[in-house]
Design an enzyme around this catalytic site. Structure first.
Site, PDB file in Angstrom:
ATOM      1  N   GLU A 167       0.818  -1.203   0.000  1.00  0.00           N
ATOM      2  CA  GLU A 167       0.000   0.000   0.000  1.00  0.00           C
ATOM      3  C   GLU A 167       0.858   1.262   0.000  1.00  0.00           C
ATOM      4  OE1 GLU A 167      -3.676  -2.086   2.486  1.00  0.00           O
ATOM      5  OE2 GLU A 167      -2.538  -0.464   3.413  1.00  0.00           O
ATOM      6  N   CYS A 181       3.649   8.633   0.501  1.00  0.00           N
ATOM      7  CA  CYS A 181       4.226   7.779   1.546  1.00  0.00           C
ATOM      8  C   CYS A 181       4.409   6.384   0.950  1.00  0.00           C
ATOM      9  CB  CYS A 181       3.300   7.747   2.754  1.00  0.00           C
ATOM     10  SG  CYS A 181       3.848   6.666   4.086  1.00  0.00           S
ATOM     11  N   CYS A 188       6.636  -6.313   8.057  1.00  0.00           N
ATOM     12  CA  CYS A 188       7.761  -5.735   8.796  1.00  0.00           C
ATOM     13  C   CYS A 188       8.145  -6.686   9.925  1.00  0.00           C
ATOM     14  CB  CYS A 188       7.363  -4.373   9.376  1.00  0.00           C
ATOM     15  SG  CYS A 188       8.725  -3.521  10.238  1.00  0.00           S
ATOM     16  N   CYS A 192       6.745  -3.462  16.205  1.00  0.00           N
ATOM     17  CA  CYS A 192       6.373  -2.340  17.076  1.00  0.00           C
ATOM     18  C   CYS A 192       4.916  -2.523  17.506  1.00  0.00           C
ATOM     19  CB  CYS A 192       6.559  -1.014  16.342  1.00  0.00           C
ATOM     20  SG  CYS A 192       8.284  -0.681  15.904  1.00  0.00           S
ATOM     21  N   CYS A 195       1.869  -0.622  15.834  1.00  0.00           N
ATOM     22  CA  CYS A 195       1.811  -0.582  14.370  1.00  0.00           C
ATOM     23  C   CYS A 195       1.131  -1.827  13.814  1.00  0.00           C
ATOM     24  CB  CYS A 195       3.233  -0.459  13.806  1.00  0.00           C
ATOM     25  SG  CYS A 195       3.291  -0.397  12.001  1.00  0.00           S
ATOM     26  N   CYS A 408      -1.026   6.738   9.581  1.00  0.00           N
ATOM     27  CA  CYS A 408       0.242   6.216  10.081  1.00  0.00           C
ATOM     28  C   CYS A 408       0.005   5.016  11.000  1.00  0.00           C
ATOM     29  CB  CYS A 408       0.954   7.331  10.839  1.00  0.00           C
ATOM     30  SG  CYS A 408       2.561   6.875  11.495  1.00  0.00           S
TER      31      CYS A 408
END
Length: 433
Positions: A167, A181, A188, A192, A195, A408
């Site tokens: 995305e 972005c 990932c 975190c 996230c 975000c």
């Protein structure tokens, strides 16, 4: 006005990251899994999506070259190897990235000699991604999803339907500073805790071409609507410095003056704090660096950002101090996600790292399964004012695109295989959901 989220789907994955989802897994096993993911050597690609041989740059086997994998000197050398001059190489480069052309098909390569275009059709591929869909948020943000369309020997995998998607988010600005972005990985490994992308685990590193093409598509699709797209942030899916080879190369292509010509100051690469790769980035790239800080103590950061257990705050900040001595008028951008219950006055007073910097205070954007709640806007303003009174350059970044999961920390789709959430430390139980 509403925002774009772009989805790009991949069909090149043989299998998702294999994780146990058994309900009997203990907290200690979850913690061990997280540590293993974060301690994996970040400089070694987990699963490169296209090797030099596969994109046709080194074996003479006849496989097609993916042009956006190359910086200009490589492209020029390749053009020479087929008997054409540097002038044709530059014209091709401008067709790909400049002159408001952003060519995706051979028919769009205007102004090139017939023989050169014929050679390109036989030996080169222009496009690495195909748009899956475009979602528009109520505030104008667009989220775009892309299908993965590789070249050479991977081309056949384009038609597999495993549902994988990357995305890209385009954030319009009325003051003419529209931002794209971009993602650097599918998933990932950093896990975190705030996230959503981190819940996926790492599925795939994106190639240089797949990263660059997100910016190319943004200009191609939205320049007429939003005007100039002049900012790039590597803050989409993935930890950019975990894929440092392709990220540095993609950033170099983006700032090339004869091509996309983004200002290096307007291309920002974010990291959770991979110290060796951070050093390399600051020495090899002239683009901007953002560090996702999010806490001022190791106790908190160890929990919400497990990478801190390998590269703690002291090491991270001292590395930045040392490296910035070598750079003139360079400021790091520190990112601080505002989690309710963790951003008190004493925390604000500690958020002064003694490094040339700016600080972004970022709204936490909720998602399924998260421990956290957003900090109320009035508390964010209070936190900002404490920093500003201390002479810190600080900005509030409120949510954009959250109604389409384009904000975000909201990108990606973990599906049925999720990295575990870590146990909440006892003293933070009351602040967690």
């Amino acid at each position: 006005m509403a925002l774009p989220l772009v989805r790009w789907s991949f069909s090149s994955l043989s299998s998702p990251l294999s994780l146990s989802t058994s309900s009997s897994s203990s907290t200690s096993r979850c913690f061990l899994l997280s540590r293993r993911l974060c301690s994996r050597n970040p400089s070694r690609p987990l699963r490169p999506s296209a090797t030099r041989r596969e994109i046709g740059l080194g074996d003479g086997s006849g496989s097609k070259v993916l042009l956006k994998e190359m910086e200009y000197p490589e492209l020029e050398k390749w053009v020479h190897s087929h008997g054409f001059r540097s002038g044709q190489a530059m014209m091709l480069w401008k067709c790909l990235y400049g002159n408001n052309t952003w060519a995706h098909t051979h028919d769009e390569l205007l102004g090139l000699k017939k023989e050169f275009r014929q050679m390109l059709s036989e030996h080169a591929t222009l496009k690495a991604l195909s748009v899956k869909d475009i979602l528009t948020a109520s505030d104008g943000t667009r989220k775009v999803g892309f299908y993965y369309s590789s070249c050479g020997r991977l081309q056949i995998l384009f038609n597999l339907e495993d549902g994988s998607v990357i995305e890209t988010v385009v954030i319009p600005c009325s003051r003419g500073r529209t931002t794209v972005c971009v993602s650097s990985q599918l998933g990932c490994a950093m896990n975190c805790q705030f996230c959503y992308t981190g819940r996926m685990g790492l599925r795939k590193h994106l190639t240089t071409a797949e990263i660059v093409e997100q910016a190319v598509f943004a200009r191609r699709l939205f320049s007429s609507e939003f005007g100039a797209i002049c900012n790039v942030v590597f803050m989409g899916m993935g930890e950019p410095l975990h894929n440092i080879e392709n990220v540095i190369k993609a950033a170099a292509i983006m700032v090339d003056e004869q091509g996309l010509h983004f200002s290096p100051r307007k291309v920002t690469v974010s990291t959770s704090g991979l110290v060796p790769q951070l050093k390399r980035f600051l020495r090899e790239s002239n683009c901007a660096l953002a560090v996702s800080l999010n806490a001022t103590t190791d106790e908190v950061r160890n929990w919400i950002m497990p990478i801190n257990r390998k590269y703690n705050l002291s090491l991270l900040l001292e590395t930045l101090r040392e490296e910035l001595r070598l750079k003139n008028k360079y400021k790091v951008l520190f990112e601080y996600v505002m989690l309710a219950g963790h951003r008190r006055r004493e925390e604000a007073h500690r958020t002064r790292p003694g490094i040339p910097c700016k600080i972004n205070l970022i709204s936490f954007n909720p998602h399924d399964g998260s421990h956290f709640r957003p900090t109320p806007e009035e508390k964010m303003i209070e936190f900002r004012n404490i920093l500003a009174e201390a002479g810190v350059v600080v900005f509030l970044r409120l949510s954009r695109g959250d109604d389409q999961m384009a904000a975000c920390g909201q990108l990606g789709d973990p599906g049925g295989v999720l990295l575990p959430l870590l146990r909440v430390p006892g003293r933070f139980q009351a602040a967690a959901l």
